[in-house]
Design an enzyme around this catalytic site. Structure first.
Site, PDB file in Angstrom:
ATOM      1  CD  GLU A  25      -3.040  -1.083   2.160  1.00  0.00           C
ATOM      2  OE1 GLU A  25      -4.218  -0.993   1.823  1.00  0.00           O
ATOM      3  OE2 GLU A  25      -2.662  -1.161   3.361  1.00  0.00           O
TER       4      GLU A  25
HETATM    5  C1  ACM Z   1      -2.240  -5.483   3.718  1.00  0.00           C
HETATM    6  O1  ACM Z   1      -3.319  -5.973   4.068  1.00  0.00           O
HETATM    7  N1  ACM Z   1      -2.144  -4.187   3.454  1.00  0.00           N
HETATM    8  C2  ACM Z   1      -1.051  -6.301   3.586  1.00  0.00           C
END
Ligand code: ACM
Length: 679
Positions: free
Chosen positions: A307
């Site tokens: 992310e």
């Molecule tokens: C995640 O769930 N951002 C690894």
């Protein structure tokens, strides 16, 4: 001929009885091979341990813990012998160390294993074997040969979003051991907190979070020792370059831009990232990783990587210039490519970790053609990430489908297989699939109610990763065994059953808790990531003590209701529609529906008394309305009356309305209600 037929009959009878033992056994994960016998070993006398030269100091205490729970520890023991033999101390990272055989005869118990890890797994099986019948406790005669299907069977616990004290970690490690999970993935850092003491950079743990909670290094060692004594590896995660607001708050020199950062108190992803273009960043990471790799003995080290949309990098002229100067641009030759910069960052981190003898793991976002093959990829965004990774030659782990925090069913995890029959992977590629990990992210789970979001559903993942596919075809059989595991976990100290009940009592505020329980039992939190987006602004300081937090992630009452409905619907219109079994099921359904219908009048006055309960009024009203509708439907079915078009239309309107969540919770019975209503 006659003799042969008799033999055959005897054999069939024997197999029939063995089959009975098998069908009532609650072993979970189910062993690779079991042969049930006719005898039993009575547990009225304490088992006498016979354990000759035991090179692994973990074994004797593990046996003592088991015997203490099984029988109370009596010494000198006078009963049948529990004989344990193994070759050497298991090396968990060697990946083929957990096989064992376990035999129970009326004369005693024997465990044989190549390594001590196999013994620990055998003890977990033994703990699930006792049967109580007519006030007698016994072990059924059985011969078990067992080994895991996947070497890596993990549970991720996010201790960053909500801090999870040592006692919480320990009891969840006990839970892991009970179902043969063998890797604790400890998510220690995130935007909201850096939860481990750094002696080199102490501001990380002291100023990175608003609550200031962290593990001292001594506490970390305590958890590591506790896990190791149970044959469980611990892989720490230091999530970077994004998910690092806490790092940047503590050491602003790491940041990519000129913004000023305060400890982050929301849940949504920030996309804040540390600066991968400065050498000072790598000097910092070298010192930090030197410290942290020395603390964690496992050969694997998780560096996160998820992310990061690159906004911090793309909006910083200095970093954009760096990307251009280093030709980190997309195919058009102009647009800068943050993924190439992240790959560069990953290569630098990988080098730092390799210098310390570690293998790096990262989330699937870090996959790219230039990522060194030895990096392990953990796939969370879909199955594709797993397959893409191994096709590029990376070892890989599956977590997509195993996210416990999304409040999906145990069945959905159970049906998620890293290597299903239609896997597109070649046998050689399949070798690179190490296993998988259940993941418990903790935005909506604090240390009090964490257990209830992990258990018992994580056990379904554990079985998927341990047991052979041929022995795990039946979702119904998994659900048959899950309550036994849940009870075992409770006995081990897990608080997944008691804490929701205590929260309900708190909310009932001295009133009878039963009506509130009746509603809570058929509620579930909204699924997937919806809780982030449903009109309630959570921060790190929001207490998780509303009705939604007492609602089970998967309602067992609703699930059983659904099973009954399936059965009744299947029987209706067929010859079995008037069978005694169907008549009984209809009576059970009617009683259940009458309870739900009557509950609303009992509960509404209570809901009005407590400001935190008021928001759930519509769900109680809906439950009663759904129950009333379905009672009408049962009458239709029992009298052979067809539902009129008008009835169906109003039923559809009612059920659509009942589907609407309130207080981030939803009624878990609506799907089955639609089925029963024939909508
Ligand atoms: C995640 O769930 N951002 C690894």
């Amino acid at each position: 001929m006659k003799k042969k037929a008799l033999w055959l009959l005897a054999l069939l009878l024997l197999m029939g009885q063995a089959g009975l033992a098998q069908s009532t056994s609650t072993l979970l994960p189910v062993p690779a091979e079991m042969r049930w016998g006719q005898g039993r070993l009575n547990l009225s006398k304490p088992l006498k341990l016979q354990l000759d030269n035991s090179p692994d100091p973990a074994v004797r205490p593990a046996v003592r813990r088991l015997l203490t729970r099984l029988q109370g520890l009596a010494e000198p023991a006078t009963g049948p012998v529990l004989q344990i033999r193994y070759g050497r101390t298991g090396l968990p990272e060697k990946f083929d160390e957990e096989r064992y055989s376990l035999r129970v005869t009326p004369m005693g118990v024997s465990i044989d294993a190549p390594t001590s890890l196999g013994v620990l797994r055998a003890l977990a099986t033994l703990e699930q074997l006792p049967v109580t019948e007519k006030k007698q406790r016994y072990l059924p005669e059985v011969d078990i040969q067992d080994q895991p299907r996947f070497a890596w069977r993990g549970l991720l616990i996010d201790a960053a979003r909500h801090f999870m004290p040592v006692a919480v970690m320990k009891r969840n490690i006990d839970g892991m051991a009970a179902v043969k999970l063998n890797v604790l993935h400890w998510h220690l850092t995130d935007d909201q907190g850096f939860r481990i003491e750094s002696k080199v950079f102490p501001r990380l743990h002291t100023v990175g979070s608003t609550d200031g909670l962290y593990y001292t290094q001594a506490e970390v060692r305590e958890v590591l020792a506790y896990a190791a004594a149970r044959g469980i590896r611990v892989v720490p995660e230091f999530d970077m370059p994004s998910h690092t607001t806490s790092w940047i708050v503590a050491y602003p020199r790491l940041k990519s831009n000129d913004s000023t950062y305060a400890p982050y108190t929301q849940w949504r992803t920030t996309n804040v990232a540390i600066d991968p273009t400065r050498e000072s960043t790598y000097a910092f990471l070298d010192s930090l990783l030197t410290e942290m790799t020395a603390l964690f003995p496992d050969p694997y080290f998780h560096a996160g990587g998820d992310e990061n949309d690159g906004r911090n990098w793309r909006r910083t002229p200095r970093i954009v210039a760096y990307m251009r100067a280093n030709n980190m641009v997309k195919a058009d030759g102009k647009t800068v490519d943050k993924h190439q910069l992240q790959t560069y960052f990953n290569r630098r981190v990988l080098a730092l970790l390799q210098k310390r003898g570690k293998k790096m793991i990262g989330w699937d976002e870090i996959l790219g053609p230039d990522l060194p093959k030895e990096t392990v990829i953990q796939s969370w965004r879909g199955k594709k990430g797993l397959n893409d990774a191994v096709k590029l030659g990376h070892p890989a782990l599956l977590s997509s489908g195993y996210y416990l925090d999304l409040n999906l069913t145990a069945a959905s995890s159970y049906l998620t297989d890293p290597l299903p029959p239609d896997t597109p992977l070649t046998p050689a590629e399949q070798q690179l699939v190490l296993g998988g990990e259940a993941a418990m992210w903790a935005e909506f789970a604090d240390s009090t109610m964490l257990d209830s979001r992990i258990w018992p559903r994580a056990a379904a993942v554990a079985e998927r990763l341990w047991s052979p596919p041929a022995a795990t075809q039946s979702v119904a059989d998994m659900y048959r065994r899950l309550p036994a595991v849940s009870a075992e976990l409770e006995m081990l100290g897990l608080r997944h059953r008691i804490v929701p009940e205590l929260l309900l009592k708190q909310l009932a505020g001295g009133n009878n808790v039963a009506p509130l329980r009746t509603l809570a039992e058929v509620l579930e939190p909204v699924k997937e990531y919806k809780r982030h987006f449903q009109g309630f602004n959570y921060t790190t300081a929001t207490p998780l003590n509303r009705l939604v937090d007492a609602a089970p992630a998967e309602s067992e009452v609703a699930r059983r209701f659904g099973v009954l409905v399936d059965s009744v619907v299947a029987a209706s219109g067929s010859a079995s529609g008037r069978s005694a079994a169907t008549v009984r099921q209809l009576a059970t359904l009617r009683a259940q529906l009458l309870r739900w219908q009557a509950n609303d009048a009992l509960l509404q006055p209570q809901l009005l008394l407590h400001p935190m309960l008021r928001e759930y009024g519509p769900l109680s009203t809906s439950l009663a309305a759904v129950a009333k509708l379905l009672l009408e439907r049962l009458t239709q079915l029992q009298t052979g009356q067809a539902a009129s078009a008008a009835w169906q239309a109003s039923a559809k309107t009612l059920l659509d309305k009942a589907q609407a969540p309130a207080g981030q919770a939803e009624l878990a019975v609506v799907r089955a209600a639609r089925k029963l209503a024939g909508i």
